[in-house]
Write a protein that holds these residues in place. Structure first.
Motif, PDB file in Angstrom:
ATOM      1  N   SER A 254       0.810  -1.226   0.000  1.00 14.37           N
ATOM      2  CA  SER A 254       0.000   0.000   0.000  1.00 14.37           C
ATOM      3  C   SER A 254       0.837   1.267   0.000  1.00 14.37           C
ATOM      4  O   SER A 254       0.441   2.285  -0.569  1.00 14.37           O
ATOM      5  CB  SER A 254      -0.922   0.024   1.226  1.00 14.37           C
ATOM      6  N   ILE A 255       1.988   1.212   0.683  1.00 17.66           N
ATOM      7  CA  ILE A 255       2.858   2.397   0.805  1.00 17.66           C
ATOM      8  C   ILE A 255       4.285   1.954   0.488  1.00 17.66           C
ATOM      9  O   ILE A 255       5.055   1.632   1.393  1.00 17.66           O
ATOM     10  CB  ILE A 255       2.780   3.012   2.224  1.00 17.66           C
ATOM     11  N   PRO A 256       4.667   1.922  -0.779  1.00 18.83           N
ATOM     12  CA  PRO A 256       5.949   1.300  -1.166  1.00 18.83           C
ATOM     13  C   PRO A 256       7.195   2.153  -0.914  1.00 18.83           C
ATOM     14  O   PRO A 256       8.062   2.292  -1.770  1.00 18.83           O
ATOM     15  CB  PRO A 256       5.747   1.023  -2.662  1.00 18.83           C
ATOM     16  N   ILE A 257       7.297   2.690   0.287  1.00 18.32           N
ATOM     17  CA  ILE A 257       8.450   3.514   0.640  1.00 18.32           C
ATOM     18  C   ILE A 257       9.728   2.674   0.681  1.00 18.32           C
ATOM     19  O   ILE A 257      10.792   3.110   0.222  1.00 18.32           O
ATOM     20  CB  ILE A 257       8.219   4.253   1.995  1.00 18.32           C
TER      21      ILE A 257
ATOM     22  N   GLU B 193      -5.802  10.262   7.736  1.00 15.96           N
ATOM     23  CA  GLU B 193      -5.279  11.207   8.715  1.00 15.96           C
ATOM     24  C   GLU B 193      -4.363  10.514   9.731  1.00 15.96           C
ATOM     25  O   GLU B 193      -4.393   9.283   9.863  1.00 15.96           O
ATOM     26  CB  GLU B 193      -6.437  11.909   9.444  1.00 15.96           C
ATOM     27  N   LYS B 194      -3.563  11.306  10.433  1.00 14.25           N
ATOM     28  CA  LYS B 194      -2.657  10.773  11.464  1.00 14.25           C
ATOM     29  C   LYS B 194      -3.474  10.063  12.538  1.00 14.25           C
ATOM     30  O   LYS B 194      -4.526  10.535  12.951  1.00 14.25           O
ATOM     31  CB  LYS B 194      -1.841  11.911  12.087  1.00 14.25           C
ATOM     32  N   GLY B 195      -2.993   8.917  12.987  1.00 18.77           N
ATOM     33  CA  GLY B 195      -3.701   8.144  13.999  1.00 18.77           C
ATOM     34  C   GLY B 195      -4.538   7.015  13.420  1.00 18.77           C
ATOM     35  O   GLY B 195      -5.010   6.141  14.143  1.00 18.77           O
ATOM     36  N   TYR B 196      -4.712   7.026  12.096  1.00 21.35           N
ATOM     37  CA  TYR B 196      -5.498   5.969  11.444  1.00 21.35           C
ATOM     38  C   TYR B 196      -4.746   4.643  11.523  1.00 21.35           C
ATOM     39  O   TYR B 196      -3.540   4.580  11.316  1.00 21.35           O
ATOM     40  CB  TYR B 196      -5.744   6.329   9.980  1.00 21.35           C
ATOM     41  N   THR B 197      -5.466   3.575  11.841  1.00 19.13           N
ATOM     42  CA  THR B 197      -4.905   2.226  11.743  1.00 19.13           C
ATOM     43  C   THR B 197      -5.896   1.357  10.972  1.00 19.13           C
ATOM     44  O   THR B 197      -7.111   1.475  11.158  1.00 19.13           O
ATOM     45  CB  THR B 197      -4.643   1.597  13.129  1.00 19.13           C
TER      46      THR B 197
ATOM     47  N   GLN C 240       2.358  -1.793   9.969  1.00 17.29           N
ATOM     48  CA  GLN C 240       3.821  -1.828  10.121  1.00 17.29           C
ATOM     49  C   GLN C 240       4.475  -0.780   9.222  1.00 17.29           C
ATOM     50  O   GLN C 240       5.451  -0.120   9.622  1.00 17.29           O
ATOM     51  CB  GLN C 240       4.351  -3.220   9.774  1.00 17.29           C
ATOM     52  N   GLN C 241       3.935  -0.614   8.021  1.00 15.86           N
ATOM     53  CA  GLN C 241       4.471   0.400   7.110  1.00 15.86           C
ATOM     54  C   GLN C 241       4.300   1.801   7.698  1.00 15.86           C
ATOM     55  O   GLN C 241       5.192   2.645   7.574  1.00 15.86           O
ATOM     56  CB  GLN C 241       3.770   0.312   5.746  1.00 15.86           C
ATOM     57  N   LEU C 242       3.163   2.052   8.335  1.00 13.21           N
ATOM     58  CA  LEU C 242       2.942   3.355   8.970  1.00 13.21           C
ATOM     59  C   LEU C 242       3.965   3.598  10.079  1.00 13.21           C
ATOM     60  O   LEU C 242       4.512   4.701  10.196  1.00 13.21           O
ATOM     61  CB  LEU C 242       1.527   3.443   9.545  1.00 13.21           C
ATOM     62  N   GLU C 243       4.219   2.578  10.880  1.00 15.36           N
ATOM     63  CA  GLU C 243       5.214   2.702  11.958  1.00 15.36           C
ATOM     64  C   GLU C 243       6.600   3.005  11.385  1.00 15.36           C
ATOM     65  O   GLU C 243       7.316   3.878  11.877  1.00 15.36           O
ATOM     66  CB  GLU C 243       5.265   1.408  12.780  1.00 15.36           C
ATOM     67  N   TYR C 244       6.965   2.285  10.339  1.00  9.50           N
ATOM     68  CA  TYR C 244       8.259   2.500   9.695  1.00  9.50           C
ATOM     69  C   TYR C 244       8.353   3.926   9.141  1.00  9.50           C
ATOM     70  O   TYR C 244       9.367   4.605   9.314  1.00  9.50           O
ATOM     71  CB  TYR C 244       8.458   1.476   8.574  1.00  9.50           C
ATOM     72  N   LEU C 245       7.282   4.367   8.485  1.00 14.59           N
ATOM     73  CA  LEU C 245       7.251   5.709   7.902  1.00 14.59           C
ATOM     74  C   LEU C 245       7.476   6.779   8.957  1.00 14.59           C
ATOM     75  O   LEU C 245       8.218   7.735   8.741  1.00 14.59           O
ATOM     76  CB  LEU C 245       5.895   5.954   7.239  1.00 14.59           C
ATOM     77  N   GLU C 246       6.807   6.620  10.089  1.00 18.66           N
ATOM     78  CA  GLU C 246       6.917   7.639  11.133  1.00 18.66           C
ATOM     79  C   GLU C 246       8.322   7.662  11.731  1.00 18.66           C
ATOM     80  O   GLU C 246       8.826   8.734  12.081  1.00 18.66           O
ATOM     81  CB  GLU C 246       5.823   7.425  12.182  1.00 18.66           C
ATOM     82  N   GLU C 247       8.962   6.501  11.809  1.00 17.09           N
ATOM     83  CA  GLU C 247      10.372   6.462  12.249  1.00 17.09           C
ATOM     84  C   GLU C 247      11.257   7.202  11.246  1.00 17.09           C
ATOM     85  O   GLU C 247      12.157   7.953  11.629  1.00 17.09           O
ATOM     86  CB  GLU C 247      10.839   5.006  12.367  1.00 17.09           C
TER      87      GLU C 247
END
Length: 284
Positions: A168-171, A189-193, A226-233
């Motif tokens: 979904s988020i190929p960073i 938005e921020k906080g979405y899971t 997991q991708q969201l967590e990685y992105l925020e790091e």
């Protein structure tokens, strides 16, 4: 690959992705360009119009046709197998009703990748689109072919569905390709899971011939979060800039309300403008 090549990653989201179109129009108006763009689903579709230099095109055709049953709806799903009508969306619209500037796209030096999901393996395919003329536009269609409401797309020997199923988020893919600086446009938005897919029992029946696809859909929410967590790091360490809705977008995935689509597009423009100085500084 030379230093400081900059990538742009575009999440999907159906008509909620009009948020991305708003951000991209701000980029175009300010002559911001990238070395590579990787688009998923609706992000892929809007990314193409960005590279063809057609400011306002995504908003124009989405608001004009969103409530037209020839464009999308249950009638199209029942009669053709596609909620978003294939003939209308990928032939009549880009060729006749609101022509896509293929020549401008072809001349643009930015690399453009459409993310699709291989139905047989459940893995992502990152296809570089050097042109979208003729049947090559099917890569956009495949990237945006949501499960259950779209037919499986066959290109050569590949069977394909929506890229959001598998990546979904190929960073991380962009970083693996050597793009150390990346801007990522999200449509939540921020906080979405993301939660587990509630339609999994139906999906297991419909796609019983493709167990790896089922597995990818079953695990999608885990991978996405997991991708969201990685992105925020990555954002905290200054490696990535995330642009995402500053409030919950009012447009849904299959939105037919023109005003809600316009509001979501304007939110994208507002958020991009608020970050413009930081973005320009980051890209130096």
């Amino acid at each position: 690959m030379k230093e400081n090549k900059i990538g742009l990653v575009l999440e999907g989201g159906g008509h909620r992705g009009i948020y991305t179109a708003g951000v991209l129009d701000v980029f175009a108006e300010n002559k911001i360009s990238f070395d590579a763009i990787m688009g998923v689903s609706a992000g892929c579709v809007h990314g193409a119009s960005f590279l063809s230099g057609q400011i306002g095109r995504s908003l124009r055709y989405t608001t004009k046709y969103c409530d037209n049953p020839k464009y999308m709806g249950l009638r199209s799903l029942i009669t053709t197998g596609n909620f978003f009508n294939e003939d209308f969306c990928y032939y009549k619209l880009p060729e006749i009703l609101d022509p896509f500037d293929n020549d401008a796209f072809d001349k643009n030096p930015t690399q453009f990748f459409a993310v699709c999901t291989d139905v047989k393996t459940g893995n992502p395919i990152y296809h570089e689109c050097e042109s979208l003329k003729g049947d090559k536009i099917k890569w956009l269609q495949a990237s945006a072919s949501m499960p259950l409401v779209s037919k499986i797309i066959k290109i050569d020997n590949e069977l394909l569905l929506d890229g959001g199923i598998s990546d979904s988020i190929p960073i991380q893919k962009m970083q693996e390709m050597g793009f150390e600086k990346n801007i990522v446009i999200l449509t939540q938005e921020k906080g979405y899971t993301k939660k587990a897919n509630s339609l999994l029992p139906i999906i297991k029946r419909v796609y019983k011939k493709y167990p790896e696809l089922i597995k990818a859909i079953e695990n999608r929410h885990l991978v996405y979060n997991q991708q969201l967590e990685y992105l925020e790091e990555q954002e905290k360490s200054g490696k990535v800039i995330i642009i995402r809705p500053s409030e919950k977008p009012v447009a849904s995935r299959t939105e037919k309300d023109k005003q809600k689509i316009l509001e979501t597009y304007n939110l994208g423009k507002k958020d991009a403008l608020s970050m413009l100085e930081n973005i320009i500084e980051y890209m130096k």
